[in-house]
Enzyme design. Structure first.
Site, PDB file in Angstrom:
ATOM      1  N   SER A 173       0.847  -1.191   0.000  1.00 38.67           N
ATOM      2  CA  SER A 173       0.000   0.000   0.000  1.00 38.67           C
ATOM      3  C   SER A 173       0.881   1.239   0.000  1.00 38.67           C
ATOM      4  O   SER A 173       2.040   1.199   0.432  1.00 38.67           O
ATOM      5  CB  SER A 173      -0.885   0.007   1.250  1.00 38.67           C
ATOM      6  OG  SER A 173      -1.548   1.235   1.411  1.00 38.67           O
ATOM      7  N   TYR A 186      -2.168  -0.493  10.433  1.00 40.10           N
ATOM      8  CA  TYR A 186      -2.169  -0.831   9.006  1.00 40.10           C
ATOM      9  C   TYR A 186      -0.872  -0.375   8.350  1.00 40.10           C
ATOM     10  O   TYR A 186      -0.236  -1.125   7.601  1.00 40.10           O
ATOM     11  CB  TYR A 186      -3.372  -0.169   8.335  1.00 40.10           C
ATOM     12  CG  TYR A 186      -3.556  -0.517   6.877  1.00 40.10           C
ATOM     13  CD1 TYR A 186      -4.159  -1.714   6.505  1.00 40.10           C
ATOM     14  CD2 TYR A 186      -3.130   0.347   5.874  1.00 40.10           C
ATOM     15  CE1 TYR A 186      -4.347  -2.041   5.169  1.00 40.10           C
ATOM     16  CE2 TYR A 186      -3.312   0.034   4.537  1.00 40.10           C
ATOM     17  CZ  TYR A 186      -3.911  -1.157   4.189  1.00 40.10           C
ATOM     18  OH  TYR A 186      -4.083  -1.478   2.861  1.00 40.10           O
TER      19      TYR A 186
END
Length: 306
Positions: A173, A186
């Site tokens: 990501s 995350y």
């Protein structure tokens, strides 16, 4: 003398590879043939996992689908067969469970064969501020987004190394390259996934296994439901990405042996700036780009969608 020679070599190669990058902007790189390859995709029951499976289906591969959603995998398998996949196999597997990963991996090797393209795509997000996130969800995030990559690599990389042939794909990501307010666990899990993939790539190069390629994928938020509610401050600069586009670009990156894939293209500039700007100016850039507020309206995927 060695210092002078090696320094000149680095300078020469720097110019050469910069020119190569510029040339590739105008000339499409050659695509490799993946016919007959065995492609394993984790998180294949929905989202970009399903879409990548469909993209690969038209390329003459055998697909292996992993997910915790049995019904989702069945639907992906049906669609993949319609799209032309040579063979589709699917397995219920919780990638956060090391023992289960190894068990199902052994089953795949016996029933399908050695995986030659591994796509670690499964991921989860809590969407809570660090102090509000339950310990169990933090642990689960790291297990799925990071540790699962360790176990799948351990399971399938030995055959690739033995054959000096294969491809490892880590779907990470942009939050694995730059911190985002409200995504502490995350971001940590995705930073770790990027670092792990980079290190393994270097190990492969150091041991001469240049036939095993690697691709690290770092997209901005994707419109799959996982980040429902998130708003981008500047849609033209940092758009919420469409899943179909992301899937196509990942498959293209595999076919062209692209080492890093950042989406949208503006991320290449943003990450470059982040690494050279003074800390306080970096904070100003983060505020300007919306990194402080992007999670303010986060809802996430509903239970029905799960």
């Amino acid at each position: 003398m060695n210092f002078l020679v090696e320094t000149l070599q680095v300078i020469f190669l720097s110019f050469y590879y910069y020119i190569e990058v510029i040339v590739r902007l105008f000339i499409s790189p050659k695509r490799k043939n993946v016919t007959g390859e065995i492609v394993l995709i984790t998180g294949a029951g929905s989202g970009i996992g399903r879409l990548m499976a469909l993209e690969f289906s038209a390329l003459g591969v055998s697909l292996v689908l992993w997910d915790i959603n049995q019904d989702g995998m069945k639907e992906t398998a049906r669609l993949a067969k319609e799209a032309g996949a040579v063979r589709v196999s699917y397995y219920l597997c919780d990638c956060s469970d090391k023992a289960e990963v190894y068990r199902v991996a052994d089953q795949v090797k016996k029933e399908v064969g050695d995986v030659s393209i591994l796509i670690n795509n499964a991921g989860i997000v809590t969407g809570k501020k660090f102090m509000d996130a339950p310990d169990s969800l933090i642990e689960k995030t790291v297990q799925v987004n990071t540790m699962a990559h360790f176990w799948t690599y351990k399971a399938f990389l030995p055959a690739m190394v033995a054959n000096n042939h294969g491809h490892l794909v880590s779907v990470a990501s942009s939050a694995g390259l730059i911190g985002v307010n409200g995504l502490a666990d995350y971001c940590a899990s995705k930073f770790a996934a990027v670092g792990f993939a980079e290190s393994v790539a270097l190990e492969l190069l150091a041991t001469g296994k240049d036939g095993v390629k690697t691709t690290i994928v770092c997209p901005y938020f994707i419109n799959t439901g996982m980040f429902d509610g998130c708003q981008t401050k500047w849609p033209r600069l940092l758009p919420i990405l469409e899943p179909g586009y992301v899937a196509q670009q990942v498959v293209r990156a595999v076919l062209t042996d692209q080492t890093y894939l950042l989406m949208p293209h503006s991320l290449y500039w943003i990450i470059g700036l982040k690494n050279i700007l003074p800390v306080k100016l970096g904070e100003v850039l983060g505020l300007y780009l919306g990194a402080f507020s992007v999670m303010d309206s986060f809802r996430g995927r509903s239970k029905k969608e799960d």
